[in-house]
Design a protein around this motif. Sequence first.
Motif, PDB file in Angstrom:
ATOM      1  N   ASN A 160       0.787  -1.234   0.000  1.00 20.20           N
ATOM      2  CA  ASN A 160       0.000   0.000   0.000  1.00 20.20           C
ATOM      3  C   ASN A 160       0.818   1.283   0.000  1.00 20.20           C
ATOM      4  O   ASN A 160       0.367   2.312   0.464  1.00 20.20           O
ATOM      5  N   ARG A 161       2.028   1.214  -0.512  1.00 20.35           N
ATOM      6  CA  ARG A 161       2.842   2.434  -0.570  1.00 20.35           C
ATOM      7  C   ARG A 161       2.387   3.334  -1.707  1.00 20.35           C
ATOM      8  O   ARG A 161       2.222   4.541  -1.527  1.00 20.35           O
ATOM      9  N   ARG A 162       2.231   2.749  -2.873  1.00 25.19           N
ATOM     10  CA  ARG A 162       1.720   3.480  -4.035  1.00 25.19           C
ATOM     11  C   ARG A 162       0.901   2.518  -4.879  1.00 25.19           C
ATOM     12  O   ARG A 162       1.157   1.316  -4.897  1.00 25.19           O
ATOM     13  N   ARG A 163      -0.053   3.081  -5.601  1.00 27.95           N
ATOM     14  CA  ARG A 163      -0.855   2.286  -6.521  1.00 27.95           C
ATOM     15  C   ARG A 163      -0.190   2.264  -7.910  1.00 27.95           C
ATOM     16  O   ARG A 163       0.705   3.064  -8.176  1.00 27.95           O
ATOM     17  N   LEU A 164      -0.640   1.388  -8.751  1.00 24.69           N
ATOM     18  CA  LEU A 164      -0.125   1.367 -10.115  1.00 24.69           C
ATOM     19  C   LEU A 164      -0.416   2.686 -10.815  1.00 24.69           C
ATOM     20  O   LEU A 164       0.421   3.205 -11.566  1.00 24.69           O
ATOM     21  N   ILE A 165      -1.582   3.239 -10.565  1.00 26.54           N
ATOM     22  CA  ILE A 165      -1.972   4.484 -11.220  1.00 26.54           C
ATOM     23  C   ILE A 165      -1.063   5.644 -10.808  1.00 26.54           C
ATOM     24  O   ILE A 165      -1.010   6.678 -11.473  1.00 26.54           O
TER      25      ILE A 165
END
Length: 322
Positions: free
Chosen positions: A253-258
């Motif tokens: 949950n650090r960054r999303r693909l988007i």
Amino acid sequence: MSEVRYASPIDEQKYGAYSAFSDSVASCEEETFRFGERIGTESYPAESGRYHVYLQYVCPWAQRVQIIIDYLGLENVVSYSYLDPLRDGRGWAFRERTGPDPVNGFTLLRDAYLSTAPDFKGVPSVPAVWDRKTSRLINNRYDDTIHDFSTVFEKLKNTGRDIYPPALREKIEELLPWISEKINYGVYEPAFAVTQESYDAAVENLYQALDALEDRLSRSRYLLGEVITLADICLWVSLLRFDLVYYPLFRANRRRLIDYPNLWNYARELYAIPAFKKGSRFDYIKETYYSNFAYLLYRGIVPALPITDWEQPQDRIPLSGK
């Protein structure tokens, strides 16, 4: 096949809950993947209409095979069918919403395994390749299937595409183990971490790999230049599932693909290709992952750790190709 047959509905009270492990053999993995005959050999030549592949919409390893078949134009050479997204103790099954087994009329994937090896005690998995000529399951090993379907049907495909070109094979083979370890399996590491320290390390390793891919794709349209290769297919099936299940559910949950501009554009470009889009059932993927993970969490197999940097998933439309 004269009669259409389906498995009975999910019944965990009668059959128990699904488990990816078997207590009946010393090495479940070795027993499960005991089928390793290769297409392209003298015993199993590349022939049109001979092979059928049992698949599952949910499984990224199965989707790789479907993409290869359709992207190379082998849909009239190699057939495939899908199993129901949900399982009880009987494992993968054929039910109405995904259709029957068109080859053998089996109601359970286990039937294909037991008809080939009556002493089989592993966990039936997909993709599983069935040989119509010998009436047996011949291969269920992930790497075997993608390499065989990428190469041995060259004279039978109806496109000029080559996802395993000789000039790039060495580079592809360098990338595949890295993609497998860092991404395909790497997304599972945060989910199954049992301490805060192991979770932190798993997240760091995963996002270092994603950062490296983001940088690579800032300088290259695809992983190895201007042509789609087997490496792109193996990476993409995990990207497809990232924001839908890995980010919110697997605690990656650090960054999303988007949030990765190059990776996001790359993933959307591939999704717009019919062969990639065809097997991308977001409804089935979400249904299976969330159902299975909730069960594991309930049983205590997956710990509910107090992860301090948890971010609530934001509502958005998943990969749309628009």
